[in-house]
Design an enzyme around this catalytic site. Structure first.
Site, PDB file in Angstrom:
ATOM      1  N   GLY A   1      47.694  47.754  47.593  1.00  0.00           N
ATOM      2  CA  GLY A   1      48.036  47.763  48.887  1.00  0.00           C
ATOM      3  C   GLY A   1      47.626  46.811  49.344  1.00  0.00           C
ATOM      4  O   GLY A   1      46.775  46.347  49.427  1.00  0.00           O
TER       5      GLY A   1
ATOM      6  N   ALA B   1      43.452  44.235  51.354  1.00  0.00           N
ATOM      7  CA  ALA B   1      44.214  44.887  50.576  1.00  0.00           C
ATOM      8  C   ALA B   1      43.319  45.842  49.466  1.00  0.00           C
ATOM      9  O   ALA B   1      41.834  45.813  50.065  1.00  0.00           O
ATOM     10  CB  ALA B   1      44.213  43.579  49.496  1.00  0.00           C
ATOM     11  N   ASP B   2      43.364  46.618  48.429  1.00  0.00           N
ATOM     12  CA  ASP B   2      42.407  47.731  47.817  1.00  0.00           C
ATOM     13  C   ASP B   2      43.395  48.077  46.432  1.00  0.00           C
ATOM     14  O   ASP B   2      44.534  48.033  46.921  1.00  0.00           O
ATOM     15  CB  ASP B   2      42.210  48.343  49.319  1.00  0.00           C
ATOM     16  CG  ASP B   2      41.885  50.351  48.558  1.00  0.00           C
ATOM     17  OD1 ASP B   2      40.622  49.524  48.271  1.00  0.00           O
ATOM     18  OD2 ASP B   2      42.194  50.612  47.382  1.00  0.00           O
ATOM     19  N   THR B   3      42.802  47.863  45.478  1.00  0.00           N
ATOM     20  CA  THR B   3      43.292  47.789  44.338  1.00  0.00           C
ATOM     21  C   THR B   3      43.133  48.972  43.152  1.00  0.00           C
ATOM     22  O   THR B   3      42.276  49.551  43.450  1.00  0.00           O
ATOM     23  CB  THR B   3      42.890  46.968  43.458  1.00  0.00           C
ATOM     24  OG1 THR B   3      43.379  45.193  44.414  1.00  0.00           O
ATOM     25  CG2 THR B   3      43.823  46.482  42.348  1.00  0.00           C
TER      26      THR B   3
END
Length: 176
Positions: free
Chosen positions: A89, A52-54
């Site tokens: 994502g 995940a990437d925020t």
């Protein structure tokens, strides 16, 4: 993850975060995919990897993690009194052989409304140290919650992982 009954093993990706994409949704998805793929290569059949990437976007700008307290104050100043977007994502990979590998990927978006803040409130929060490791220079689950006037979307997405959609992806991968 523990909140929904899953005991995760956390393995940070060792790949550098290359920010070649300029469109925020594609960027967070690309970074999540790269993280998940890098970790998934280390496992064999049966394991599930979540990458995940925020990122926070405000006023057409992508806001990552601030490098200094001054940068944190500038970011918080941009958010105060406005609505911004939090994009995460996610890439969920069920490991297996090349033909057996399954992947679900998505981007979750949440609108966050921040109340107006005084210059003193902005500086006090920025100097607190809390913003330094957070995209957009704030954490919704900490003291900054006092300035959140509302959200449209998934609260957990703002914390960095949209738990409901991850849960649904995990269920789907198990049933496939």
């Amino acid at each position: 993850m523990r909140q929904i009954g899953i005991e995760p093993i956390i393995i940070p990706s060792e790949l550098p975060e290359e920010r070649t994409e300029t469109e925020p949704r594609r960027l967070v998805q690309s970074l999540a995919d790269h993280k998940a793929e890098e970790i998934a290569r280390r496992f064999s059949h049966g394991e599930t990897v979540i990458g995940a990437d925020t990122m926070v976007t405000a006023g057409g700008r992508m806001l990552g993690k601030p490098a200094t307290h001054e940068e944190a104050a500038r970011m918080i100043g941009m958010l105060a009194g406005h609505t911004h977007q939090v994009l995460t994502g996610v890439s969920v990979i069920r490991c297996g052989g090349k033909k057996e590998r399954k992947k679900i990927r998505f981007v979750e978006e949440t609108a966050v409304h921040v109340a107006p803040m005084t210059e003193e409130e902005i500086l006090l929060y920025a100097e607190s140290g809390e913003p330094m490791d957070k995209a957009g220079a704030y954490g919704i689950q900490g003291p900054f919650a006092a300035f959140i006037s509302g959200i449209d979307g998934d609260f957990y997405n703002v914390m960095g992982l949209p738990l409901h959609r991850v849960w649904e992806a995990l269920k789907k991968l198990e049933s496939v």
